[in-house]
Structure formats: structure tokens, C-alpha cells
Write an enzyme that holds these catalytic residues in place. Structure first.
Site, mmCIF file in Angstrom:
data_model
loop_
_atom_site.group_PDB
_atom_site.id
_atom_site.type_symbol
_atom_site.label_atom_id
_atom_site.label_comp_id
_atom_site.label_asym_id
_atom_site.label_seq_id
_atom_site.Cartn_x
_atom_site.Cartn_y
_atom_site.Cartn_z
ATOM 1 N N HIS A 154 0.812 -1.217 0.000
ATOM 2 C CA HIS A 154 0.000 0.000 0.000
ATOM 3 C C HIS A 154 0.846 1.269 0.000
ATOM 4 O O HIS A 154 0.323 2.351 0.202
ATOM 5 C CB HIS A 154 -0.963 -0.010 1.187
ATOM 6 C CG HIS A 154 -1.947 -1.123 1.111
ATOM 7 N ND1 HIS A 154 -1.748 -2.329 1.751
ATOM 8 C CD2 HIS A 154 -3.111 -1.245 0.420
ATOM 9 C CE1 HIS A 154 -2.760 -3.138 1.491
ATOM 10 N NE2 HIS A 154 -3.596 -2.515 0.680
ATOM 11 N N GLY A 155 2.152 1.134 -0.196
ATOM 12 C CA GLY A 155 3.008 2.292 -0.386
ATOM 13 C C GLY A 155 3.513 2.991 0.858
ATOM 14 O O GLY A 155 4.017 4.101 0.770
#
Length: 197
Positions: A154-155
Site C-alpha cells: 500500500h506504499g
């Protein structure tokens, strides 16, 4: 009923009660023993020693503790210097959240500033971040990237002390396990001077 018959009944009642008690004890002992953790389960939570003598500056090794990856990163002088310049961009730069033992609640989040000992699991959904040690544009993250870790799921991004940047899916810094140094090159993960985890 005769006295002899009463005595025989009493003896029979005592004998069957004693046999029942022995049978119940014989059944209970293995059952209670099955509730204690196995040797394998105890070993899974046991402290783990890691020898960092062959770890060069800028390199990272992974050991397993309690089924989790624990990263040991030997930071360079440049990596340590990079921990200061981006603190306004961090969600918890002073490590106020209890994601580490008290002895690691500092800028470098470690006992020995040269070594980061951190659980390599993102605090968002439990993915394993990847290393992005190169700083700047070479990292592929951005020109102002100081180096650290990127969770590909999800970064979420973390610096070289495992501190999470602002506005990331990960709510807290990476977790620091209890640990202590047995020598200059041997670290014990899972136990420190205050407690055994």
C-alpha cells in the site's frame, strides 16, 4: 440385611471408589500434560542470537524470531546523518508510540546507533517492506528520498530507523523487538536486561 452383607457392600463401595479415583487421575495426567507447550512451541518463542561480525556497513541481514523476520541493518555514517534532515516529514519522529523498548526510543531507534534491529513487518497490514537504501532519484521514490524501506502493498514508507512518514497507510513506526548486545558482534533478539519476551 445382615452385618456381613453390610460390611461386604462397604468394602465393595470403597474399592470401586478407589479404582475410580485412580482411573480419573490416570486420565487427567496426560490431559493436563497436553495443555503445556511443546518443545517446538517453546523454541519458536525463544531468544535468537545473531552474529553481525561479517555484516559490512550498508548491508542488512534477516533472522527469524517468533516466526517474524527481524532485520539487522549496519548503517553507514551517511545513513545515520540522514536521520536528522527529514524529521518534520515523519509521523512519530521521537518514537512516542510504544513500538520499541525504552532504550530504543531515540532518533536512531537502537542501542548501538550503527545497528538497527527491527521487525520487518509493516504496521499497516503485515506485509514485508523492501529495502530502498539508495537516496534521491536513484531510489525511484523521489529526489528528496533519504533512504529507508518501502512497503509494496500500500506504499507506506519508513526511514532508515523504521520511522513512518506522515500520511501513510501504516499508522506507526516499525516495531523494535527486545534485544541486547552480548558482545560487539553478537546480538540476542527476544530478550533484554529488563524482560524476556
Amino acid at each position: 440385611m445382615s452385618d456381613n452383607l453390610k460390611k461386604e457392600r462397604r468394602r465393595l463401595l470403597i474399592a470401586t471408589s478407589a479404582a475410580g479415583a485412580v482411573g480419573a487421575a490416570a486420565t487427567a495426567v496426560p490431559f493436563v500434560a497436553s495443555l503445556t507447550p511443546s518443545e517446538r512451541a517453546r523454541a519458536a518463542g525463544a531468544p535468537v542470537e545473531a552474529d553481525v561480525s561479517k555484516l559490512a556497513a550498508g548491508e542488512m541481514m534477516t533472522v527469524e524470531w517468533r516466526g517474524k523476520p527481524v532485520w539487522i541493518l549496519r548503517r553507514t555514517a551517511e545513513m545515520l546523518a540522514s536521520l536528522e534532515g527529514h524529521e518534520p516529514r515523519l509521523a512519530d519522529p521521537a518514537s512516542a508510540e510504544p513500538q520499541q523498548p525504552d532504550y530504543a526510543a531515540n532518533r536512531h531507534r537502537s542501542i548501538n546507533p550503527d545497528y538497527l534491529v527491527v521487525i520487518g513487518i509493516c504496521t499497516h497490514l503485515g506485509c514485508s517492506p523492501s529495502e530502498k537504501f539508495a537516496s534521491g532519484a536513484a531510489s525511484g521514490i523521489g529526489d528528496d528520498w533519504p533512504g529507508g524501506f518501502l512497503c509494496p502493498c500500500h506504499g507506506s514508507i519508513f526511514d532508515l530507523a523504521g520511522r513512518v512518514f506522515l500520511s501513510q497507510p501504516a499508522p506507526t513506526n516499525l516495531e523494535i523487538p527486545p534485544h541486547k548486545w552480548l558482545s560487539g558482534s553478537l546480538v540476542l533478539i527476544g530478550e533484554d536486561d529488563s524482560t524476556t519476551a
